[in-house]
Scaffold this motif. Structure first.
Motif, short mmCIF file in Angstrom:
data_model
loop_
_atom_site.label_atom_id
_atom_site.label_comp_id
_atom_site.label_asym_id
_atom_site.label_seq_id
_atom_site.Cartn_x
_atom_site.Cartn_y
_atom_site.Cartn_z
N PHE A 36 -41.58 -17.38 -60.05
CA PHE A 36 -40.17 -17.71 -60.00
C PHE A 36 -39.74 -18.33 -61.33
CE2 PHE A 36 -41.71 -18.14 -55.64
CZ PHE A 36 -40.89 -17.24 -55.01
N THR A 37 -38.55 -18.03 -61.77
CA THR A 37 -38.01 -18.65 -62.96
C THR A 37 -37.19 -19.84 -62.54
OG1 THR A 37 -37.90 -16.52 -64.09
CG2 THR A 37 -36.58 -18.31 -65.02
N LEU A 38 -37.61 -21.03 -62.95
CA LEU A 38 -36.90 -22.25 -62.58
C LEU A 38 -35.85 -22.53 -63.63
CD1 LEU A 38 -36.64 -24.70 -60.72
CD2 LEU A 38 -38.34 -25.84 -62.15
N ILE A 39 -34.58 -22.46 -63.25
CA ILE A 39 -33.48 -22.71 -64.16
C ILE A 39 -32.82 -24.03 -63.78
CG2 ILE A 39 -31.31 -21.84 -65.10
CD1 ILE A 39 -32.20 -19.06 -64.33
N SER A 40 -32.91 -25.01 -64.63
CA SER A 40 -32.30 -26.30 -64.36
C SER A 40 -31.24 -26.55 -65.42
CB SER A 40 -33.35 -27.41 -64.41
OG SER A 40 -34.29 -27.21 -63.38
N VAL A 41 -30.02 -26.74 -64.99
CA VAL A 41 -28.90 -26.90 -65.90
C VAL A 41 -28.40 -28.33 -65.82
CG1 VAL A 41 -26.62 -26.06 -66.55
CG2 VAL A 41 -28.25 -24.50 -65.49
N LEU A 42 -28.18 -28.96 -66.94
CA LEU A 42 -27.67 -30.32 -66.98
C LEU A 42 -26.15 -30.27 -67.01
CD1 LEU A 42 -30.03 -32.00 -69.61
CD2 LEU A 42 -30.01 -32.35 -67.15
N PHE A 43 -25.54 -31.06 -66.13
CA PHE A 43 -24.09 -31.15 -66.05
C PHE A 43 -23.67 -32.58 -66.35
CE2 PHE A 43 -25.39 -27.76 -63.31
CZ PHE A 43 -24.43 -26.78 -63.48
N SER A 44 -22.64 -32.74 -67.15
CA SER A 44 -22.08 -34.07 -67.38
C SER A 44 -21.15 -34.42 -66.23
CB SER A 44 -21.29 -34.09 -68.70
OG SER A 44 -20.69 -35.34 -68.89
N LEU A 45 -21.38 -35.57 -65.61
CA LEU A 45 -20.57 -35.97 -64.46
C LEU A 45 -19.40 -36.84 -64.89
CD1 LEU A 45 -23.39 -36.84 -61.92
CD2 LEU A 45 -21.95 -34.82 -61.95
N SER A 46 -19.62 -37.77 -65.78
CA SER A 46 -18.54 -38.65 -66.23
C SER A 46 -19.05 -39.46 -67.40
CB SER A 46 -18.11 -39.61 -65.10
OG SER A 46 -19.12 -40.57 -64.90
N VAL A 71 -30.35 -36.94 -59.96
CA VAL A 71 -29.25 -37.54 -60.71
C VAL A 71 -29.71 -38.79 -61.44
CG1 VAL A 71 -26.87 -38.38 -60.54
CG2 VAL A 71 -27.73 -36.72 -58.86
N THR A 72 -29.32 -38.90 -62.72
CA THR A 72 -29.67 -40.10 -63.47
C THR A 72 -28.97 -41.32 -62.87
OG1 THR A 72 -27.84 -39.66 -65.02
CG2 THR A 72 -30.02 -38.83 -65.63
N GLN A 73 -29.59 -42.49 -63.04
CA GLN A 73 -29.07 -43.69 -62.40
C GLN A 73 -27.72 -44.12 -62.95
OE1 GLN A 73 -31.76 -46.96 -61.38
NE2 GLN A 73 -33.49 -45.68 -61.97
N ASP A 74 -27.39 -43.68 -64.17
CA ASP A 74 -26.07 -44.02 -64.70
C ASP A 74 -24.99 -43.04 -64.22
OD1 ASP A 74 -26.54 -41.73 -66.17
OD2 ASP A 74 -26.60 -42.73 -68.11
N GLY A 75 -25.42 -42.01 -63.47
CA GLY A 75 -24.46 -41.07 -62.90
C GLY A 75 -23.90 -40.06 -63.88
N TYR A 93 -32.06 -40.35 -58.73
CA TYR A 93 -31.62 -40.23 -57.34
C TYR A 93 -31.81 -38.80 -56.88
CZ TYR A 93 -29.57 -44.88 -56.89
OH TYR A 93 -29.39 -46.23 -56.79
N VAL A 94 -32.49 -38.63 -55.73
CA VAL A 94 -32.63 -37.31 -55.12
C VAL A 94 -31.47 -37.15 -54.13
CG1 VAL A 94 -34.12 -35.77 -53.79
CG2 VAL A 94 -35.13 -37.46 -55.35
N VAL A 95 -30.55 -36.25 -54.44
CA VAL A 95 -29.34 -36.06 -53.63
C VAL A 95 -29.43 -34.71 -52.93
CG1 VAL A 95 -26.82 -35.92 -53.65
CG2 VAL A 95 -28.00 -37.47 -55.22
N THR A 96 -29.36 -34.74 -51.62
CA THR A 96 -29.42 -33.52 -50.81
C THR A 96 -28.00 -33.10 -50.45
OG1 THR A 96 -31.54 -34.16 -49.88
CG2 THR A 96 -30.31 -32.45 -48.70
#
Length: 238
Positions: A11-21, A68-72, A56-59
């Protein structure tokens, strides 16, 4: 190590980083608020801090697992792996397995192998064609030393016709026999009792079940879909 590398090569694991704020968050509630703002189309089911990774593991209901990083400010969509000198361990699968293994077998429908060498846990729906194919192979699995443990996952949701059937099976005097009869197409007499069907359905959503059968191996590997008994036995290393 080799099995993990084979998994990663399959499987190709694709993890994309998103800026939340751009704000700095100090609490779990702030992190959840950021996720809800960034992904309003999903319902957040749970969030727990993974001490080792500091994330943070968010389901998300019917969505991916986020880390999720702790600074959000950022999250990664995908499984979390722990690497040490000799192995790679899928922390996401490990956490899912812990939730499943916490369920008492008394709340499952279990087809026990006489000489148990391994077990599988299957999220099943009585009206699912591939679930019926798998159920026909339960005797072969038992003969190979594999115990089959069923959890209810009525795909149409709580309150559906399949849900009512599964409640009736779990509440019957002989759940194993009535589950087999249901998978053969028999009419199920309606029964009512305090039952775990709704909780098992919710757990399925929480651990990433998207269809049935969904098979969880005793080492935590998650197999979405039907596999023949011979292939399952090989996957279990028997």
């Amino acid at each position: 190590m080799k099995s993990c590398l084979r998994l990663l090569s399959r499987f190709t694991l694709i993890s994309v980083l998103f800026s939340l704020s751009h704000a700095v968050f100090a609490s779990q509630s702030d992190v959840l608020s950021a996720v809800k703002t960034a992904l309003p189309q999903y319902e957040v089911e749970s969030a727990e801090l993974h001490e080792g990774a500091g994330l943070y593991v968010v389901t998300l209901k019917n969505g991916p697992t986020l880390h999720v990083t702790q600074d959000g400010k950022y999250f990664v969509a995908g499984d979390l792996y722990r690497i040490d000198e000799t192995s790679i361990e899928n922390e996401t699968e490990k956490a899912k397995l812990a939730k499943i293994e916490a369920i008492p077998e008394a709340q499952m429908i279990v087809y026990k192998a006489k000489d148990e060498k391994a077990h599988i846990t299957v999220f099943t729906d009585v009206d699912c064609g591939y679930c019926r194919m798998l159920h026909k192979e339960v005797p072969k699995l038992n003969e190979a030393g594999v115990t089959v443990r069923y959890l209810a996952y009525p795909r149409a949701g709580i309150g559906s016709e399949a849900y009512t059937k599964m409640v009736s099976i779990w509440c019957s005097a002989d759940p194993k026999e009535w589950l087999t009869q249901a998978k053969l197409g028999a009419e199920i007499p309606e029964n009512k009792c305090v039952n775990p069907v709704a909780d098992q359905y919710k757990l399925g959503n929480e651990v990433g079940v998207r269809g049935t059968p969904s098979i969880v191996l005793s080492d935590g590997e998650f197999l979405p879909g039907y596999l023949p008994a011979t292939e399952l036995v090989k996957r279990l290393g028997l």
